[in-house]
Design a protein around this motif. Structure first.
Motif, mmCIF file in Angstrom:
data_model
loop_
_atom_site.group_PDB
_atom_site.id
_atom_site.type_symbol
_atom_site.label_atom_id
_atom_site.label_comp_id
_atom_site.label_asym_id
_atom_site.label_seq_id
_atom_site.Cartn_x
_atom_site.Cartn_y
_atom_site.Cartn_z
ATOM 1 N N ILE A 14 0.821 -1.203 0.019
ATOM 2 C CA ILE A 14 -0.079 -0.051 0.139
ATOM 3 C C ILE A 14 0.969 1.184 0.114
ATOM 4 O O ILE A 14 0.639 2.163 -0.801
ATOM 5 C CB ILE A 14 -0.848 0.169 1.294
ATOM 6 N N ILE A 22 -8.301 -0.495 -1.946
ATOM 7 C CA ILE A 22 -7.799 -1.465 -1.178
ATOM 8 C C ILE A 22 -8.888 -2.651 -0.883
ATOM 9 O O ILE A 22 -9.860 -2.014 -0.261
ATOM 10 C CB ILE A 22 -7.196 -0.898 -0.024
ATOM 11 N N VAL A 40 -3.822 2.984 7.089
ATOM 12 C CA VAL A 40 -4.496 3.983 6.035
ATOM 13 C C VAL A 40 -5.262 4.910 5.957
ATOM 14 O O VAL A 40 -4.784 5.932 5.607
ATOM 15 C CB VAL A 40 -5.287 2.586 4.998
ATOM 16 N N THR A 46 -3.162 7.691 1.468
ATOM 17 C CA THR A 46 -4.147 7.022 1.279
ATOM 18 C C THR A 46 -5.526 7.185 2.203
ATOM 19 O O THR A 46 -6.261 6.143 2.137
ATOM 20 C CB THR A 46 -3.520 5.626 1.713
ATOM 21 N N VAL A 51 -11.754 1.466 0.794
ATOM 22 C CA VAL A 51 -11.231 0.330 1.401
ATOM 23 C C VAL A 51 -12.691 -0.720 1.569
ATOM 24 O O VAL A 51 -13.601 -0.209 2.246
ATOM 25 C CB VAL A 51 -10.613 0.259 2.598
#
Length: 80
Positions: A14, A22, A40, A46, A51
Motif C-alpha cells: 500500500i 484496497i 491507511v 491513502t 477500502v
C-alpha cells in the motif's frame, strides 16, 4: 493487481503503490485488516482511498466495527 500474504506485506504494498482501491481481509497473519485500515486512514496519501473488506467473519459486530473504523464496505463470505 497486487496481493500480499500478510498484514505487514500489505502495508508495504500500500505504501509503495498507493492503490486506487484496497480490498482487505480482516484475518491476516501478523497484523489484522482492521489494524491496516487504521494505518491507511492516518496516512495522507491513502486517507481517502476506498477500502472494502471481504471476510469470512460474518457477525454483525465484525461488520459494524469495520465500517465504524472507516471501511467503505464489508462483504461477508459464506462457506457452503
Amino acid at each position: 493487481m497486487n496481493t500480499a500474504a500478510s498484514g505487514s506485506e500489505a502495508i508495504e504494498v500500500i505504501e509503495r503503490l498507493q492503490p486506487d482501491l484496497i480490498v482487505l481481509d480482516v484475518m491476516l497473519p501478523d497484523l489484522d485488516g482492521l489494524s491496516i485500515l487504521k494505518k491507511v486512514r492516518t496516512v495522507p496519501d491513502t486517507k481517502k482511498t476506498p477500502v472494502i473488506f471481504v471476510s469470512a467473519k460474518t457477525s454483525e459486530i465484525d461488520k459494524v466495527k469495520g465500517l465504524d473504523m472507516g471501511a467503505d464496505d464489508y462483504l461477508s463470505l459464506i462457506h457452503i
